[in-house]
Design a protein around this motif. Sequence first.
Motif, PDB file in Angstrom:
ATOM      1  N   GLN A 152      37.823  28.927  90.982  1.00  0.00           N
ATOM      2  CA  GLN A 152      37.049  27.719  90.694  1.00  0.00           C
ATOM      3  C   GLN A 152      37.856  26.485  91.101  1.00  0.00           C
ATOM      4  O   GLN A 152      38.896  26.618  91.734  1.00  0.00           O
ATOM      5  CB  GLN A 152      36.660  27.679  89.207  1.00  0.00           C
ATOM      6  CG  GLN A 152      37.613  28.383  88.256  1.00  0.00           C
ATOM      7  CD  GLN A 152      38.954  27.680  88.132  1.00  0.00           C
ATOM      8  OE1 GLN A 152      38.994  26.466  87.937  1.00  0.00           O
ATOM      9  NE2 GLN A 152      40.046  28.397  88.243  1.00  0.00           N
ATOM     10  N   TYR A 181      39.133  34.405  88.122  1.00  0.00           N
ATOM     11  CA  TYR A 181      38.161  33.316  88.144  1.00  0.00           C
ATOM     12  C   TYR A 181      38.615  32.314  89.196  1.00  0.00           C
ATOM     13  O   TYR A 181      39.651  31.652  89.044  1.00  0.00           O
ATOM     14  CB  TYR A 181      38.069  32.659  86.763  1.00  0.00           C
ATOM     15  CG  TYR A 181      37.648  33.632  85.686  1.00  0.00           C
ATOM     16  CD1 TYR A 181      36.309  33.830  85.370  1.00  0.00           C
ATOM     17  CD2 TYR A 181      38.610  34.398  85.019  1.00  0.00           C
ATOM     18  CE1 TYR A 181      35.933  34.751  84.406  1.00  0.00           C
ATOM     19  CE2 TYR A 181      38.231  35.321  84.054  1.00  0.00           C
ATOM     20  CZ  TYR A 181      36.893  35.493  83.750  1.00  0.00           C
ATOM     21  OH  TYR A 181      36.538  36.413  82.798  1.00  0.00           O
ATOM     22  N   THR A 211      32.498  32.970  79.521  1.00  0.00           N
ATOM     23  CA  THR A 211      32.164  33.781  80.685  1.00  0.00           C
ATOM     24  C   THR A 211      30.878  34.565  80.472  1.00  0.00           C
ATOM     25  O   THR A 211      30.559  34.978  79.350  1.00  0.00           O
ATOM     26  CB  THR A 211      33.305  34.764  81.025  1.00  0.00           C
ATOM     27  OG1 THR A 211      32.994  35.459  82.235  1.00  0.00           O
ATOM     28  CG2 THR A 211      33.494  35.786  79.920  1.00  0.00           C
ATOM     29  N   ARG A 234      42.978  29.726  91.358  1.00  0.00           N
ATOM     30  CA  ARG A 234      42.370  30.748  90.512  1.00  0.00           C
ATOM     31  C   ARG A 234      43.266  31.002  89.294  1.00  0.00           C
ATOM     32  O   ARG A 234      44.434  30.619  89.284  1.00  0.00           O
ATOM     33  CB  ARG A 234      42.193  32.062  91.276  1.00  0.00           C
ATOM     34  CG  ARG A 234      43.499  32.788  91.575  1.00  0.00           C
ATOM     35  CD  ARG A 234      43.272  34.120  92.274  1.00  0.00           C
ATOM     36  NE  ARG A 234      44.490  34.900  92.363  1.00  0.00           N
ATOM     37  CZ  ARG A 234      45.376  34.815  93.344  1.00  0.00           C
ATOM     38  NH1 ARG A 234      45.174  33.957  94.343  1.00  0.00           N
ATOM     39  NH2 ARG A 234      46.467  35.565  93.340  1.00  0.00           N
ATOM     40  N   ASN A 269      32.024  37.734  87.643  1.00  0.00           N
ATOM     41  CA  ASN A 269      32.265  36.807  86.540  1.00  0.00           C
ATOM     42  C   ASN A 269      31.717  35.423  86.853  1.00  0.00           C
ATOM     43  O   ASN A 269      32.082  34.807  87.855  1.00  0.00           O
ATOM     44  CB  ASN A 269      33.770  36.692  86.265  1.00  0.00           C
ATOM     45  CG  ASN A 269      34.361  37.992  85.765  1.00  0.00           C
ATOM     46  OD1 ASN A 269      33.771  38.680  84.948  1.00  0.00           O
ATOM     47  ND2 ASN A 269      35.546  38.341  86.268  1.00  0.00           N
ATOM     48  N   SER A 270      30.861  34.955  85.964  1.00  0.00           N
ATOM     49  CA  SER A 270      30.318  33.614  86.082  1.00  0.00           C
ATOM     50  C   SER A 270      30.803  32.793  84.889  1.00  0.00           C
ATOM     51  O   SER A 270      30.840  33.283  83.760  1.00  0.00           O
ATOM     52  CB  SER A 270      28.785  33.666  86.084  1.00  0.00           C
ATOM     53  OG  SER A 270      28.237  32.365  86.106  1.00  0.00           O
ATOM     54  N   ILE A 271      31.190  31.541  85.123  1.00  0.00           N
ATOM     55  CA  ILE A 271      31.680  30.666  84.064  1.00  0.00           C
ATOM     56  C   ILE A 271      30.523  29.829  83.521  1.00  0.00           C
ATOM     57  O   ILE A 271      29.795  29.186  84.278  1.00  0.00           O
ATOM     58  CB  ILE A 271      32.803  29.754  84.573  1.00  0.00           C
ATOM     59  CG1 ILE A 271      34.002  30.589  85.034  1.00  0.00           C
ATOM     60  CG2 ILE A 271      33.236  28.773  83.485  1.00  0.00           C
ATOM     61  CD1 ILE A 271      35.096  29.779  85.696  1.00  0.00           C
ATOM     62  N   SER A 304      29.336  37.888  82.455  1.00  0.00           N
ATOM     63  CA  SER A 304      29.652  38.891  83.477  1.00  0.00           C
ATOM     64  C   SER A 304      28.474  39.837  83.665  1.00  0.00           C
ATOM     65  O   SER A 304      27.862  40.276  82.686  1.00  0.00           O
ATOM     66  CB  SER A 304      30.891  39.701  83.078  1.00  0.00           C
ATOM     67  OG  SER A 304      32.017  38.872  82.949  1.00  0.00           O
ATOM     68  N   ASN A 359      40.323  40.501  85.037  1.00  0.00           N
ATOM     69  CA  ASN A 359      39.326  39.564  85.548  1.00  0.00           C
ATOM     70  C   ASN A 359      40.003  38.382  86.214  1.00  0.00           C
ATOM     71  O   ASN A 359      41.052  37.916  85.739  1.00  0.00           O
ATOM     72  CB  ASN A 359      38.438  39.052  84.406  1.00  0.00           C
ATOM     73  CG  ASN A 359      37.560  40.142  83.825  1.00  0.00           C
ATOM     74  OD1 ASN A 359      36.549  40.514  84.417  1.00  0.00           O
ATOM     75  ND2 ASN A 359      37.938  40.660  82.666  1.00  0.00           N
ATOM     76  N   GLN A 367      32.373  27.128  90.686  1.00  0.00           N
ATOM     77  CA  GLN A 367      33.063  28.334  91.138  1.00  0.00           C
ATOM     78  C   GLN A 367      33.061  28.420  92.650  1.00  0.00           C
ATOM     79  O   GLN A 367      32.138  27.942  93.320  1.00  0.00           O
ATOM     80  CB  GLN A 367      32.423  29.579  90.530  1.00  0.00           C
ATOM     81  CG  GLN A 367      32.680  29.680  89.037  1.00  0.00           C
ATOM     82  CD  GLN A 367      32.207  31.006  88.473  1.00  0.00           C
ATOM     83  OE1 GLN A 367      31.187  31.058  87.808  1.00  0.00           O
ATOM     84  NE2 GLN A 367      32.967  32.066  88.726  1.00  0.00           N
ATOM     85  N   SER A 386      34.279  35.775  91.993  1.00  0.00           N
ATOM     86  CA  SER A 386      35.221  36.120  90.919  1.00  0.00           C
ATOM     87  C   SER A 386      34.841  37.497  90.390  1.00  0.00           C
ATOM     88  O   SER A 386      33.712  37.704  89.946  1.00  0.00           O
ATOM     89  CB  SER A 386      35.147  35.084  89.794  1.00  0.00           C
ATOM     90  OG  SER A 386      35.459  33.796  90.264  1.00  0.00           O
TER      91      SER A 386
END
Length: 235
Positions: free
Chosen positions: A98, A96, A225, A124, A49-51, A227, A94, A60, A64
Amino acid sequence: MMRLFLGCFLFLSFFKGFSQEAAFSIDTLNVKIDSLYREDQFYAGLNYNSIVKKPEGLSQEKISFGFTAGFLRDFPLNKSRTFAVAPGIGLSFNNYIQNMSIVGTNNNPIYSIIPSTVNHDKNRFEQLRVELPIELRWRNSTPESFQFFRIYGGFKVSYLLYDKSVYDDGNEKIVIKNNKDFEELLYGVYLSMGYSAFNLQVYYGLNSFFKSTAQIDSISITMNTLSVGVVFYIL
């Protein structure tokens, strides 16, 4: 005696013929091809998972990850069954990791970007959601082969079942559940493609995790997000 012999001969001949006919029918059923087959009814996936569209200063930390699994009902759209639509239902988890802390309470959460000079052990938030995907599918499958190329485009809506955030600076650990600022409904688009059991999937969330009430310095938090992962489809 002759009549008895003749009767036994006729009986055995009839029984043998009947047995051969039955055996032939069974063999015929065993080799029958299912021309009305359906593909890829169950799915399970792992993703990173990337924000994106994140607040200024947010970054981040570590990895994640996410997991998803569920069931899709395959409805072929053409005679060769290479095109199909598939609605379904599943669960996703999921997390996250960060540098935006969430402290306070679930009814009055406070958000801030943790300065790089401040050390912390954990920070998180994680979510468990029920998801409703629908896919438009193309594959070059046949009734005889279980290995084929596929490209599936999809849209899904997810509803929040459970959420938890954890902030631990070594002196104090703050855990918040059922944060009122998390959006209950998220929606996004995804694309899956691959061959045989191995498939790549990319998902992009179209709306933010947070409602407009979640703010940092009076600025609403926008956090979507992106993903990327692998998904496995099972009959």
